[in-house]
Design a protein around this motif. Structure first.
Motif, PDB file in Angstrom:
ATOM      1  N   UNK A 139       0.818  -1.221   0.000  1.00  0.00           N
ATOM      2  CA  UNK A 139       0.000   0.000   0.000  1.00  0.00           C
ATOM      3  C   UNK A 139       0.848   1.266   0.000  1.00  0.00           C
ATOM      4  N   UNK A 140       2.115   1.138   0.391  1.00  0.00           N
ATOM      5  CA  UNK A 140       2.986   2.317   0.447  1.00  0.00           C
ATOM      6  C   UNK A 140       3.236   2.848  -0.966  1.00  0.00           C
ATOM      7  N   UNK A 141       3.096   4.101  -1.147  1.00  0.00           N
ATOM      8  CA  UNK A 141       3.341   4.712  -2.452  1.00  0.00           C
ATOM      9  C   UNK A 141       2.177   4.604  -3.416  1.00  0.00           C
ATOM     10  N   UNK A 142       1.080   4.012  -2.968  1.00  0.00           N
ATOM     11  CA  UNK A 142      -0.060   3.843  -3.873  1.00  0.00           C
ATOM     12  C   UNK A 142      -0.579   5.196  -4.373  1.00  0.00           C
ATOM     13  N   UNK A 143      -0.639   6.181  -3.484  1.00  0.00           N
ATOM     14  CA  UNK A 143      -1.138   7.508  -3.896  1.00  0.00           C
ATOM     15  C   UNK A 143      -0.237   8.109  -4.979  1.00  0.00           C
ATOM     16  N   UNK A 144       1.066   7.910  -4.830  1.00  0.00           N
ATOM     17  CA  UNK A 144       2.008   8.424  -5.831  1.00  0.00           C
ATOM     18  C   UNK A 144       1.799   7.737  -7.171  1.00  0.00           C
ATOM     19  N   UNK A 145       1.648   6.422  -7.135  1.00  0.00           N
ATOM     20  CA  UNK A 145       1.421   5.659  -8.362  1.00  0.00           C
ATOM     21  C   UNK A 145       0.103   6.077  -9.011  1.00  0.00           C
ATOM     22  N   UNK A 146      -0.899   6.315  -8.197  1.00  0.00           N
ATOM     23  CA  UNK A 146      -2.195   6.755  -8.712  1.00  0.00           C
ATOM     24  C   UNK A 146      -2.059   8.121  -9.392  1.00  0.00           C
ATOM     25  N   UNK A 147      -1.290   9.029  -8.792  1.00  0.00           N
ATOM     26  CA  UNK A 147      -1.077  10.346  -9.408  1.00  0.00           C
ATOM     27  C   UNK A 147      -0.349  10.225 -10.748  1.00  0.00           C
ATOM     28  N   UNK A 148       0.620   9.344 -10.791  1.00  0.00           N
ATOM     29  CA  UNK A 148       1.324   9.132 -12.065  1.00  0.00           C
ATOM     30  C   UNK A 148       0.367   8.590 -13.126  1.00  0.00           C
TER      31      UNK A 148
END
Length: 110
Positions: free
Chosen positions: A50-59
């Motif tokens: 789950x870590x970094x999911x928000x970043x991946x979603x933004x990309x």
């Protein structure tokens, strides 16, 4: 066709493919960044999925936005081609493959 229209058409025949190539380049760069971020998350010990999911979603959202930009530029290309036909009597069967100053395009994978 007047000299002014000839000059304008020549500039547009360079600018439009150059813009298309720049958006393609940005999409490739963003896709590479996405691959690097996901690989780093996967390969770093102790990092939960789950870590970094928000970043991946933004990309992913940025990639979709660039795909939208690409589509709009393609529509502009078509619009300008039609305007050239109507205004100047240009018979444009094919547009230049790429602008002379632009990067080379990738071959289509089949």
């Amino acid at each position: 066709m007047s000299h002014h229209l000839t000059t304008t058409a020549a500039r547009l025949q360079q600018a439009v493919p150059a813009a298309e190539a720049q958006v393609d380049g940005a999409l490739i760069a963003l896709s590479s960044l996405m691959a690097e971020v996901v690989t780093a998350r996967r390969d770093t010990d102790g990092v939960p999925a789950a870590k970094g999911h928000a970043t991946i979603h933004r990309l992913a959202q940025a990639q979709l936005a660039l795909v939208g930009v690409s589509g709009e530029i393609l529509r502009v290309h078509g619009d300008l081609t039609e305007i050239g036909r109507e205004t100047s009597g240009l018979d444009l069967h094919e547009c230049p493959a790429v602008a002379t100053a632009g990067p080379t395009k990738l071959a289509v994978v089949r």
